[in-house]
Design an enzyme around this catalytic site. Structure first.
Site, PDB file in Angstrom:
ATOM      1  N   GLY A  46       0.833  -1.194   0.000  1.00 55.58           N
ATOM      2  CA  GLY A  46       0.000   0.000   0.000  1.00 55.58           C
ATOM      3  C   GLY A  46       0.867   1.243   0.000  1.00 55.58           C
ATOM      4  O   GLY A  46       1.998   1.226   0.490  1.00 55.58           O
ATOM      5  N   GLN A  51       2.980   9.985   1.101  1.00 54.54           N
ATOM      6  CA  GLN A  51       4.322   9.384   1.136  1.00 54.54           C
ATOM      7  C   GLN A  51       5.175   9.758  -0.063  1.00 54.54           C
ATOM      8  O   GLN A  51       6.384   9.541  -0.057  1.00 54.54           O
ATOM      9  CB  GLN A  51       4.217   7.857   1.216  1.00 54.54           C
ATOM     10  CG  GLN A  51       3.642   7.345   2.521  1.00 54.54           C
ATOM     11  CD  GLN A  51       3.507   5.834   2.493  1.00 54.54           C
ATOM     12  OE1 GLN A  51       2.509   5.317   2.006  1.00 54.54           O
ATOM     13  NE2 GLN A  51       4.506   5.129   2.995  1.00 54.54           N
ATOM     14  N   CYS A  91       6.261  -0.322   6.912  1.00 53.57           N
ATOM     15  CA  CYS A  91       5.854   0.861   6.140  1.00 53.57           C
ATOM     16  C   CYS A  91       7.026   1.309   5.274  1.00 53.57           C
ATOM     17  O   CYS A  91       8.164   1.331   5.737  1.00 53.57           O
ATOM     18  CB  CYS A  91       5.450   1.978   7.102  1.00 53.57           C
ATOM     19  SG  CYS A  91       4.985   3.496   6.274  1.00 53.57           S
ATOM     20  N   LEU A  92       6.745   1.667   4.039  1.00 51.74           N
ATOM     21  CA  LEU A  92       7.809   2.116   3.143  1.00 51.74           C
ATOM     22  C   LEU A  92       8.490   3.378   3.667  1.00 51.74           C
ATOM     23  O   LEU A  92       9.634   3.657   3.325  1.00 51.74           O
ATOM     24  CB  LEU A  92       7.249   2.381   1.738  1.00 51.74           C
ATOM     25  CG  LEU A  92       6.764   1.146   0.962  1.00 51.74           C
ATOM     26  CD1 LEU A  92       6.200   1.566  -0.390  1.00 51.74           C
ATOM     27  CD2 LEU A  92       7.894   0.143   0.776  1.00 51.74           C
ATOM     28  N   HIS A 133      -4.117   1.635   7.908  1.00 51.14           N
ATOM     29  CA  HIS A 133      -2.737   2.145   7.893  1.00 51.14           C
ATOM     30  C   HIS A 133      -2.618   3.303   6.892  1.00 51.14           C
ATOM     31  O   HIS A 133      -2.025   4.342   7.196  1.00 51.14           O
ATOM     32  CB  HIS A 133      -1.801   0.977   7.533  1.00 51.14           C
ATOM     33  CG  HIS A 133      -0.353   1.328   7.389  1.00 51.14           C
ATOM     34  ND1 HIS A 133       0.631   0.798   8.197  1.00 51.14           N
ATOM     35  CD2 HIS A 133       0.300   2.152   6.520  1.00 51.14           C
ATOM     36  CE1 HIS A 133       1.812   1.281   7.840  1.00 51.14           C
ATOM     37  NE2 HIS A 133       1.642   2.100   6.821  1.00 51.14           N
ATOM     38  N   GLU A 134      -3.199   3.124   5.699  1.00 56.91           N
ATOM     39  CA  GLU A 134      -3.065   4.150   4.651  1.00 56.91           C
ATOM     40  C   GLU A 134      -3.870   5.411   4.993  1.00 56.91           C
ATOM     41  O   GLU A 134      -3.423   6.529   4.726  1.00 56.91           O
ATOM     42  CB  GLU A 134      -3.498   3.597   3.290  1.00 56.91           C
ATOM     43  CG  GLU A 134      -2.736   2.359   2.804  1.00 56.91           C
ATOM     44  CD  GLU A 134      -1.231   2.494   2.868  1.00 56.91           C
ATOM     45  OE1 GLU A 134      -0.716   3.611   2.696  1.00 56.91           O
ATOM     46  OE2 GLU A 134      -0.560   1.473   3.096  1.00 56.91           O
ATOM     47  N   HIS A 137      -1.934   7.536   7.181  1.00 54.18           N
ATOM     48  CA  HIS A 137      -0.973   8.363   6.423  1.00 54.18           C
ATOM     49  C   HIS A 137      -1.633   9.649   5.944  1.00 54.18           C
ATOM     50  O   HIS A 137      -1.036  10.724   6.007  1.00 54.18           O
ATOM     51  CB  HIS A 137      -0.470   7.606   5.188  1.00 54.18           C
ATOM     52  CG  HIS A 137       0.699   6.705   5.443  1.00 54.18           C
ATOM     53  ND1 HIS A 137       1.875   7.152   5.974  1.00 54.18           N
ATOM     54  CD2 HIS A 137       0.876   5.380   5.212  1.00 54.18           C
ATOM     55  CE1 HIS A 137       2.735   6.136   6.076  1.00 54.18           C
ATOM     56  NE2 HIS A 137       2.143   5.044   5.620  1.00 54.18           N
TER      57      HIS A 137
END
Ligand code: NI
Length: 171
Positions: A46, A51, A91-92, A133-134, A137
């Protein structure tokens, strides 16, 4: 398509709050394409626009093991939550760190597609976890915000070391 740069914590731009998408135009579609390419290249399941430095409520996802089921979520919004589940997340934007986060097990989601068409759906399992999670963000929140203060301190110290190593001269 073009690969975008993924911001890493503690970049302050990850803490901004994204604004709802209002223009369902070619620019939005292009951004979604580039985000998908970036997400695949970085091996993430995701990615939120925040991000890659864009403050729009746009998310890309692919939970399939074959990595051939791209999804784009525009203006995702959780209408209701049910149950609790704890899952190990990464997470990226927080490289090389994984930890357990407690979230709702099931959610009712309202989401738009790239043409601005809204629909509602029920999600559970990894899908529900990933969407929560997204959406975090999009609100400037990272999964490490849920950690205990002690764990957070340890992690930030570790990230500080990584940063020092990265900026050391390469001989
Ligand atoms: Ni993330």
């Amino acid at each position: 398509m073009a690969e975008l740069t993924v911001l890493r914590t503690p970049d302050p731009r990850l803490r901004r709050k994204a604004a709802p998408v209002r223009d369902f135009n070619g620019t939005l579609k292009k951004l979604a394409e580039n985000m998908l390419e970036t997400m695949y290249a970085e091996d993430g399941i995701g990615l939120a626009a925040i991000q890659v430095g864009v403050t729009s409520r746009l998310v890309t996802m692919d939970l399939s093991s074959a990595r051939n089921h791209p999804r784009v979520l525009v203006n995702p919004e959780i209408l209701s939550r049910e149950g609790r589940v704890s899952h190990r997340e990464g997470c990226l934007s927080v490289p090389d760190y994984y930890d357990y986060v407690e979230r709702a097990a099931r959610i009712r989601l309202r989401v738009m597609d790239l043409d601005g068409q809204a629909r509602e759906e029920d999600c559970e399992g990894l899908e529900a976890i990933c969407i929560q999670h997204e959406i975090d963000h999009l609100n400037g929140k990272l999964f490490i915000d849920y950690l205990s203060p002690m764990k957070r301190r340890r992690l930030l110290k570790k990230l500080g070391k990584l940063k020092r190593r990265e900026t050391a001269p390469v001989l």
